[in-house]
Design an enzyme around this catalytic site. Sequence first.
Site, PDB file in Angstrom:
ATOM      1  N   THR A 126      -5.514  13.603  53.505  1.00  0.00           N
ATOM      2  CA  THR A 126      -5.141  14.232  54.773  1.00  0.00           C
ATOM      3  C   THR A 126      -3.835  13.669  55.327  1.00  0.00           C
ATOM      4  O   THR A 126      -3.552  12.479  55.208  1.00  0.00           O
ATOM      5  CB  THR A 126      -6.261  14.035  55.801  1.00  0.00           C
ATOM      6  OG1 THR A 126      -7.482  14.525  55.256  1.00  0.00           O
ATOM      7  CG2 THR A 126      -5.966  14.769  57.089  1.00  0.00           C
ATOM      8  N   GLU A 127      -3.060  14.559  55.970  1.00  0.00           N
ATOM      9  CA  GLU A 127      -1.804  14.157  56.591  1.00  0.00           C
ATOM     10  C   GLU A 127      -1.767  14.596  58.053  1.00  0.00           C
ATOM     11  O   GLU A 127      -2.667  15.292  58.534  1.00  0.00           O
ATOM     12  CB  GLU A 127      -0.623  14.739  55.813  1.00  0.00           C
ATOM     13  CG  GLU A 127      -0.592  14.256  54.368  1.00  0.00           C
ATOM     14  CD  GLU A 127       0.692  14.617  53.630  1.00  0.00           C
ATOM     15  OE1 GLU A 127       1.566  15.283  54.241  1.00  0.00           O
ATOM     16  OE2 GLU A 127       0.824  14.225  52.468  1.00  0.00           O
ATOM     17  N   GLN A 336     -31.842  13.449  74.986  1.00  0.00           N
ATOM     18  CA  GLN A 336     -32.593  14.164  76.023  1.00  0.00           C
ATOM     19  C   GLN A 336     -33.993  13.581  76.183  1.00  0.00           C
ATOM     20  O   GLN A 336     -34.482  13.411  77.311  1.00  0.00           O
ATOM     21  CB  GLN A 336     -32.680  15.655  75.677  1.00  0.00           C
ATOM     22  CG  GLN A 336     -33.215  16.532  76.804  1.00  0.00           C
ATOM     23  CD  GLN A 336     -32.224  16.663  77.944  1.00  0.00           C
ATOM     24  OE1 GLN A 336     -31.044  16.388  77.788  1.00  0.00           O
ATOM     25  NE2 GLN A 336     -32.716  17.073  79.111  1.00  0.00           N
ATOM     26  N   HIS A 338     -34.915  10.586  75.616  1.00  0.00           N
ATOM     27  CA  HIS A 338     -34.782   9.277  76.263  1.00  0.00           C
ATOM     28  C   HIS A 338     -34.404   9.389  77.737  1.00  0.00           C
ATOM     29  O   HIS A 338     -34.481   8.397  78.470  1.00  0.00           O
ATOM     30  CB  HIS A 338     -33.707   8.444  75.545  1.00  0.00           C
ATOM     31  CG  HIS A 338     -34.177   7.772  74.292  1.00  0.00           C
ATOM     32  ND1 HIS A 338     -34.483   8.466  73.138  1.00  0.00           N
ATOM     33  CD2 HIS A 338     -34.392   6.456  74.010  1.00  0.00           C
ATOM     34  CE1 HIS A 338     -34.848   7.593  72.189  1.00  0.00           C
ATOM     35  NE2 HIS A 338     -34.804   6.385  72.699  1.00  0.00           N
ATOM     36  N   GLY A 340     -32.408   9.207  81.053  1.00  0.00           N
ATOM     37  CA  GLY A 340     -31.301   8.349  81.481  1.00  0.00           C
ATOM     38  C   GLY A 340     -31.049   7.200  80.534  1.00  0.00           C
ATOM     39  O   GLY A 340     -29.904   6.771  80.356  1.00  0.00           O
ATOM     40  N   GLU A 363     -14.580  15.694  55.752  1.00  0.00           N
ATOM     41  CA  GLU A 363     -14.733  16.321  54.433  1.00  0.00           C
ATOM     42  C   GLU A 363     -14.959  17.825  54.544  1.00  0.00           C
ATOM     43  O   GLU A 363     -15.747  18.417  53.804  1.00  0.00           O
ATOM     44  CB  GLU A 363     -15.853  15.643  53.633  1.00  0.00           C
ATOM     45  CG  GLU A 363     -15.494  14.215  53.256  1.00  0.00           C
ATOM     46  CD  GLU A 363     -16.281  13.676  52.088  1.00  0.00           C
ATOM     47  OE1 GLU A 363     -16.604  14.454  51.166  1.00  0.00           O
ATOM     48  OE2 GLU A 363     -16.557  12.472  52.095  1.00  0.00           O
ATOM     49  N   SER A 366     -17.236  22.413  59.788  1.00  0.00           N
ATOM     50  CA  SER A 366     -18.284  23.427  59.633  1.00  0.00           C
ATOM     51  C   SER A 366     -17.678  24.805  59.386  1.00  0.00           C
ATOM     52  O   SER A 366     -18.231  25.614  58.637  1.00  0.00           O
ATOM     53  CB  SER A 366     -19.173  23.450  60.879  1.00  0.00           C
ATOM     54  OG  SER A 366     -19.925  22.262  60.985  1.00  0.00           O
TER      55      SER A 366
END
Length: 385
Positions: A126-127, A336, A338, A340, A363, A366
């Site tokens: 990648t660049e 959610q 858990h 807070g 990689e 989606s």
Amino acid sequence: MNFDLTEEQRRIRETLAAFAEREIKPNSAKWDKDGAFPRRIMERLGELGFLGVAFPEALGGGGADTLSQALVVEGLARYDAAVALTCAEHMSLSSGHIAAFASDEMCARYIPALLQAKLLGAWCLTELGSGSDAFAMRTRATRVGDNYSISGTKMFITNGTLADVYVVMAVTDPARGRDGMSAFIVERGTPGLSSGKKLEKLGVRASDTAEVNFENVIVPAHNLVGLAEDAHRQTLAILDGGRIGIAGFALGIARGALEEARAYALERGQFGKKIADFQAIQWMLADMATRIDAGWVLMCRAAAMKDAGTPFRRESAMAKLFASETAMWSTIKAVQIHGGYGYVTDFPVERYMRDAKLTEIGEGTSEIQRMIIAKSLLSDGYLPA
């Protein structure tokens, strides 16, 4: 169709889990907070043979199958996504590229040391401006006698500041477009090779990610990986296989989130009962488990097809797509559940949620996976597996 793990695969999973519980889990939060890469953990994984499970025995590997390697990545991601990502890159991309396409001499020179983590690898594709169009690169390698001179900049490189061995893609024949790319091995310390900015990230913070610069880097022609102008084909093959590992990476994060959410639901009380007794919580846990299992089957199918030597590009894209979106969805639900407490660093689910986002980007996003799948459907048709 047999969905049971082999005895060897069960041993890999159980041994890795015991190691991770002992040496990774207690340190993950600190590594993430400090953004500190735990190189000693990589060395321990190499000593125990986990980095080479699917490599040929002749090169110091374990000779196991693709699923066994994905199990390593998944098992690590359950506890620490940064360690898992570093291992996935090290095995699937840099070491995998050399093992698959380099000469016997180059394989013997680098692979045993890479599998033991005596050397760390980095894969430079990648660049700055390429993004999803990874082959629109500007890095050039010009033939000068018996050498090549490489100039350019790579971005988002895992192990960018730490690697000992860089596998670098560069254009050697601009007139041929993406068919004019070649791959080279460049060693740390080569004049003109330098690490640029180390990137601060949302998640997988302990994994080293950086810019890598090449300024008239001279490498001998025998440092070519395979043939000149063959890197496009090589890179596609490496990415197809690497997506199976990223599917495992995503599923490991999702499984970790599910296990943490389940444990919390069984412990946390509200309105005079455990929150696990509430249907709203039960349905979230049920959906998480179902999606994770579906992703697991997709990953296993792609791995089996790869080992069988049949085309698997569509199947690896499906596995990566579904698993990554499952990871993101599941970690959000874990936060959610858990409430807070899911939003503070006292519990690991907030870290899992931050880590999961990378699975939908790295990689191949989606959107790119959907393009690969759709292209295959439109050209080859569709026959359910």
